[in-house]
Design a protein around this motif. Structure first.
Motif, short mmCIF file in Angstrom:
data_model
loop_
_atom_site.label_atom_id
_atom_site.label_comp_id
_atom_site.label_asym_id
_atom_site.label_seq_id
_atom_site.Cartn_x
_atom_site.Cartn_y
_atom_site.Cartn_z
N GLY A 42 -59.61 28.91 -71.79
CA GLY A 42 -60.04 27.88 -72.73
C GLY A 42 -60.41 26.56 -72.08
N LYS A 43 -60.45 26.52 -70.75
CA LYS A 43 -60.74 25.26 -70.05
C LYS A 43 -62.15 24.75 -70.37
N SER A 44 -63.15 25.60 -70.14
CA SER A 44 -64.53 25.16 -70.35
C SER A 44 -64.80 24.82 -71.81
N THR A 45 -64.23 25.59 -72.73
CA THR A 45 -64.41 25.30 -74.16
C THR A 45 -63.81 23.95 -74.51
N THR A 46 -62.63 23.65 -73.97
CA THR A 46 -62.00 22.36 -74.22
C THR A 46 -62.88 21.23 -73.70
#
Length: 245
Positions: A42-46
């Protein structure tokens, strides 16, 4: 300390899949946050929600006091964003692309030239300024992406894998640049290189399955494992539950 990034309950669902699940944190001026997690955590989405490129299902994000959804233009003026695989116009020269970015940012004439020259210098791109972007190596293309993020000297930087594709000397230069900029900015760095976190970050946050599972200084996190190694803590916190059992 001034909170330049404020994230509260940020959640993103894609159908029945929850990619980011209630992430909350603040980041002050002078802090460099290493944002860690396995692929798909979920890093890039965050980061895309913080940058205003993805609309959250719920929750909020603010950059220097500006809500990224309700005050989007003002928020983006405060942000320098380097996404994964930063898009550029490959047929443009490096300098031409940065001049285009300067115009998009509202700079003209001498101020635009000064901004472009400064960005070229910061990213160590003077030697390739007249080359088409498509002729550059992966590392140089990454530095072009970094230059566009720095061009308007924003107080907040969100950098997704900023040293991806760089050789050891280039990595050292970029890490040194981040260290020099750190006192005046709030910086988020997403990376898979744990030594990079230990080298330049004042905080390390680990996300797994869309949730924050750790948030401390790199040294504090490393002490959570008998080996004293951040890598072992990362593995313990992010390996699948079935494997951990």
């Amino acid at each position: 300390m001034d909170a330049l990034i404020e994230i509260a309950g940020l959640t993103k669902r894609f159908g029945g899949f929850t990619a980011v699940d209630g992430v909350s944190f603040t980041l002050a001026r002078g802090e460099v946050l290493g944002f860690l997690g396995p692929n798909g955590a979920g890093k890039s989405t965050t980061m895309k929600m913080l940058a205003g490129f993805v609309t959250p299902t719920s929750g909020s994000a603010r950059i220097n006091g500006h809500d990224v959804q309700n005050d989007a233009v003002a928020a983006r003026r405060e942000l320098g964003f380097l996404p994964e695989g930063a898009p550029v116009y490959p047929e443009m020269t490096v300098a031409g692309f940065l001049r285009f970015i300067a115009r998009v940012r509202g700079y003209h004439g001498g101020e635009a030239r000064d901004r472009v020259d400064q960005a070229l210098a910061l990213a160590t791109l003077d030697g390739v300024r007249q080359l088409p972007v498509e002729t550059l190596s992966k590392g140089f293309k990454r530095r072009v992406g970094l230059a566009q993020a720095l061009l308007h000297d924003p107080p907040v930087l969100v950098l997704d894998e900023p040293t991806d594709g760089l050789d050891p000397n280039q990595k050292f230069e970029v890490r040194a640049l981040i260290t020099r900029m750190a006192p005046d900015k709030a910086i988020i760095i997403s990376t898979h290189i744990l030594e990079e976190v230990e080298a330049v970050c004042s905080r390390a946050m680990i996300i797994a399955a869309g949730r924050v599972v750790a948030d401390a200084t790199p040294a504090e996190l490393a002490r959570r494992h008998p080996s004293g190694r951040l890598e072992e803590v990362f593995r313990a916190l992010t390996r699948p539950a079935a494997e951990a059992a």
